[in-house]
Design a protein around this motif. Sequence first.
Motif, PDB file in Angstrom:
ATOM      1  N   MET A  65       0.824  -1.206   0.000  1.00 31.46           N
ATOM      2  CA  MET A  65       0.000   0.000   0.000  1.00 31.46           C
ATOM      3  C   MET A  65       0.862   1.261   0.000  1.00 31.46           C
ATOM      4  O   MET A  65       0.508   2.260  -0.622  1.00 31.46           O
ATOM      5  CB  MET A  65      -0.966   0.000   1.188  1.00 31.46           C
ATOM      6  N   LYS A  66       2.007   1.214   0.665  1.00 20.71           N
ATOM      7  CA  LYS A  66       2.936   2.353   0.624  1.00 20.71           C
ATOM      8  C   LYS A  66       3.451   2.572  -0.794  1.00 20.71           C
ATOM      9  O   LYS A  66       3.539   3.709  -1.263  1.00 20.71           O
ATOM     10  CB  LYS A  66       4.101   2.122   1.587  1.00 20.71           C
ATOM     11  N   ILE A  67       3.775   1.489  -1.470  1.00 21.35           N
ATOM     12  CA  ILE A  67       4.257   1.597  -2.856  1.00 21.35           C
ATOM     13  C   ILE A  67       3.136   2.102  -3.756  1.00 21.35           C
ATOM     14  O   ILE A  67       3.369   2.926  -4.648  1.00 21.35           O
ATOM     15  CB  ILE A  67       4.828   0.246  -3.347  1.00 21.35           C
ATOM     16  N   ILE A  68       1.924   1.642  -3.532  1.00 21.15           N
ATOM     17  CA  ILE A  68       0.778   2.114  -4.309  1.00 21.15           C
ATOM     18  C   ILE A  68       0.629   3.623  -4.157  1.00 21.15           C
ATOM     19  O   ILE A  68       0.420   4.334  -5.141  1.00 21.15           O
ATOM     20  CB  ILE A  68      -0.513   1.370  -3.889  1.00 21.15           C
ATOM     21  N   GLN A  69       0.760   4.126  -2.931  1.00 20.13           N
ATOM     22  CA  GLN A  69       0.667   5.569  -2.707  1.00 20.13           C
ATOM     23  C   GLN A  69       1.768   6.305  -3.460  1.00 20.13           C
ATOM     24  O   GLN A  69       1.529   7.345  -4.068  1.00 20.13           O
ATOM     25  CB  GLN A  69       0.746   5.895  -1.208  1.00 20.13           C
ATOM     26  N   LEU A  70       2.983   5.767  -3.412  1.00 19.20           N
ATOM     27  CA  LEU A  70       4.094   6.394  -4.141  1.00 19.20           C
ATOM     28  C   LEU A  70       3.827   6.425  -5.637  1.00 19.20           C
ATOM     29  O   LEU A  70       4.093   7.425  -6.312  1.00 19.20           O
ATOM     30  CB  LEU A  70       5.403   5.653  -3.855  1.00 19.20           C
TER      31      LEU A  70
END
Length: 88
Positions: free
Chosen positions: A21-26
Motif C-alpha cells: 500500500m505504501k508503494i501504491i501511494q508512491l
Amino acid sequence: MFPEAEKVQKKTSCEHHQDCMKIIQLILDGQATDDQITHFKSNVDKCLPCEKGYELEKCIKETMQLRLEKKCVPTSLLDCIKRKIQEL
C-alpha cells in the motif's frame, strides 16, 4: 476450437500488504522509483488484495481531484505554515 486460456489464480491474502500500500501511494503520487513500479506491475496481477487496494486508492485520488476546488492561498499563510514545519 481453441483450448481455454489458463486463468491465473490470484492470492487472496497479502503478507506484505502494508508495504504494498505504501508503494501504491508512491505510484499514484508519482514518487515511486522505476524499480518499485516494475516490482508492483509484476506482482499486482497475482495478488487480489493489492489489485483491489490499487483500484480503490486510484479511484479515491481521481474523485478528490475532480471534486475539490483549487483556491489560491495567500503567500503569508504559506510562509507561516513553512515556518511552523521547520520548527518541528
